[in-house]
Write an enzyme that holds these catalytic residues in place. Structure first.
Site, PDB file in Angstrom:
ATOM      1  N   ALA A  15       0.771  -1.254   0.000  1.00  0.00           N
ATOM      2  CA  ALA A  15       0.000   0.000   0.000  1.00  0.00           C
ATOM      3  C   ALA A  15       0.797   1.295   0.000  1.00  0.00           C
ATOM      4  O   ALA A  15       0.253   2.342  -0.352  1.00  0.00           O
ATOM      5  CB  ALA A  15      -0.946   0.002   1.199  1.00  0.00           C
TER       6      ALA A  15
ATOM      7  N   CYS B  77       3.091  -0.764 -12.461  1.00  0.00           N
ATOM      8  CA  CYS B  77       3.456   0.357 -13.329  1.00  0.00           C
ATOM      9  C   CYS B  77       4.576  -0.109 -14.261  1.00  0.00           C
ATOM     10  O   CYS B  77       5.500   0.643 -14.551  1.00  0.00           O
ATOM     11  CB  CYS B  77       3.837   1.596 -12.536  1.00  0.00           C
ATOM     12  SG  CYS B  77       5.185   1.343 -11.403  1.00  0.00           S
TER      13      CYS B  77
END
Ligand SMILES: C[S@@+](CC[C@H](N)C(=O)[O-])C[C@H]1O[C@@H](n2cnc3c(N)ncnc32)[C@H](O)[C@@H]1O
Length: 474
Positions: free
Chosen positions: A122, A243
């Site tokens: 997170a 990503c």
């Protein structure tokens, strides 16, 4: 001239995936990244905010409400901006808003009204805080992070953004499948990755690219996605995102679940996530966002539903049984606290959703669904502290002020720019109205900034010491 270096090996590796788009892909990698922000609707009225910030310079992000691309020279791009310090917005790359959008985009099987959600990797918290805002602080998010340093950034962002429905844990994500099988309504696994999509921000990201590193990362990602899948309830949904762009770290990781769990795994198409999503759609319904498609960072997002149970008895771990340091605050003790909030600030009990607990002489707000996890895992931080209890009064916490200050109807002081600066630098402030007494919610541009205590025209600064700034460049 651009300083982006892309290794020849990488170009050779990615060509089959990008195909005829290769020149556009390379050109996009060379262009600086557009900056984007997300307004924090938990504490900030979006319309009010637009009027205080430079609204004319903003372009809406099509897949998330209240998110905008901003001009490079905008002062909003700096973490030192006053509104940023106040948690009015989060500087978040537009494509990184897609995983939460994908999780919540569901016409057929919406989440329960009080969902229990795991954000398995997170930090620093862009998706945790985005999700908390979209849920309006309802339900419960377990935000987990392996790195202790990054856990601190996560905690700071959760606090800055007025998030109250989140508990932090500090585990290796691969443990969740064992610790908490069949537990979560939804999971976000925004996995550690090779970061190929970040080259517009980090010009060296593709300079030393090599396949063995990709394969090593993919091996970790497969362990994490497996753990997440085990930890998901039957019928639950998870997002796997990165990503990076290589299919080894993306599609192949998703297929590893299908190889092990077969028909229990369903890939849900993201074709209708927003107008234009089809431009990044793979045949499985994943979004493979190359930087040239939406002029963003590169990203990958998959939505996966669990169609049947997976837990094997041999995989269960023993619960964590250490005594839980909180106990529910009896209703008779809650009453005077809510009476104080009402009398001092005109706030109603109904404004504060969650359960009220106590720890020693402190009052805490914990998410309702936390009771399912008590004694099962260890928390690093849980809910928010509301107040310290003294024999004759309460002292509200900074976290309370940030999360609920915007609801105060009275004893609320709007600071001007000079006083805001003084406050953030830990100074006391002079107040014209000498009749104002007791705890005050302080706002700046109508967004809560903290607490002060008024006495005879002096506002005593109550900003926690660790948040006091030595200097501010505005
Ligand atoms: C892509 S970043 C997460 C970004 C975050 N979701 C956000 O939106 O701000 C991946 C995170 O995974 C963490 N991480 C790496 N290995 C992990 C593991 N085995 N278990 C849990 N977290 C891990 C890293 O420290 C890093 O903070």
């Amino acid at each position: 001239m651009s300083t982006v270096e892309i290794s020849a090996q990488y170009i050779q590796h990615i060509t089959p995936l990008v195909g005829a788009e290769l020149p556009h892909f390379i050109a996009a990698c060379q262009r600086p990244l557009r900056k984007s922000i997300r307004i924090n609707t938990l504490t900030t009225d979006a319309q009010q905010w637009l009027s205080v910030s430079s609204a004319e310079k903003q372009t809406p992000v099509p897949w998330w409400p209240n998110a905008y691309w901003i001009e490079d020279d905008s002062s909003l791009a700096s973490g030192n901006n006053k509104l940023h310090i106040q948690g009015a917005y989060y500087i978040q790359e537009a494509s990184s808003m897609l995983p939460v959008a994908a999780l919540l985009h569901d016409n057929q099987s919406p989440l329960p009204t009080q969902p229990l959600i795991l954000d398995m990797a997170a930090a620093p918290g862009s998706k945790t805080t985005q999700l908390a805002a979209a849920l309006d602080n309802q339900g419960c998010i377990i935000a987990n992070e392996l790195s202790s340093t990054r856990l601190k950034y996560l905690a700071a962002n959760v606090q800055r953004m007025g998030v109250t429905n989140t508990c932090l844990t500090h585990f290796d994500g691969i443990k969740f499948g064992q610790y908490l099988p069949e537990t979560f309504d939804a999971i976000i696994l925004d996995a550690p990755c090779g970061g190929e999509g970040t080259v517009r921000k980090d010009p060296t990201a593709l300079k030393n690219w090599n396949l063995p590193s990709v394969q090593e990362m993919a091996a970790l990602q497969k362990r994490l996605i497996r753990s997440a899948f085990l930890s998901l309830k039957t019928g639950g949904v998870m997002i796997y995102s990165t990503c990076t762009l290589s299919k080894e770290e993306n599609q192949d990781v998703c297929y590893s679940l299908m190889q092990e769990f077969g028909d229990l795994v369903e890939f849900e198409s993201l074709a209708t996530l927003f107008d234009g999503a089809e431009r990044a759609l793979t045949e499985e319904g994943f979004l493979h966002v190359f930087p040239q498609i939406f002029d963003s960072e590169g990203f990958f997002i998959a939505k996966i539903r669990k169609l049947g149970p997976t837990t094997k008895a041999s995989e269960l771990a023993k619960p964590y049984l250490k005594k839980f340091p909180f106990e529910p605050l009896p209703t008779k003790n809650q009453k005077p606290f809510f009476a104080y909030l009402n009398q001092q600030f005109g706030m109603k009990e109904a404004h504060i959703s969650g359960s009220i607990w106590q720890r020693d002489k402190e009052i805490w707000l914990l998410p309702d669904s936390i009771k399912h996890l008590i004694g099962v895992i260890k928390f690093n931080r849980i809910g928010i502290k509301l107040a310290d209890v003294y024999p004759k009064n309460y002292r509200l916490s900074y976290d309370f002020a940030i999360a609920f200050g915007h609801l105060a109807q009275r004893n609320r002081i709007e600071l001007n720019q000079t006083d805001t600066k003084s406050y953030l630098m830990g100074k006391d402030i002079k107040i014209e109205d000498k009749s104002q007494m007791g705890e005050q919610i302080l706002t700046s541009d109508q967004v809560a900034i903290g607490l002060g205590k008024c006495n005879k025209g002096k506002l005593k600064n109550q900003l926690p010491r660790e948040l006091v700034k030595d200097k501010l460049n505005w």
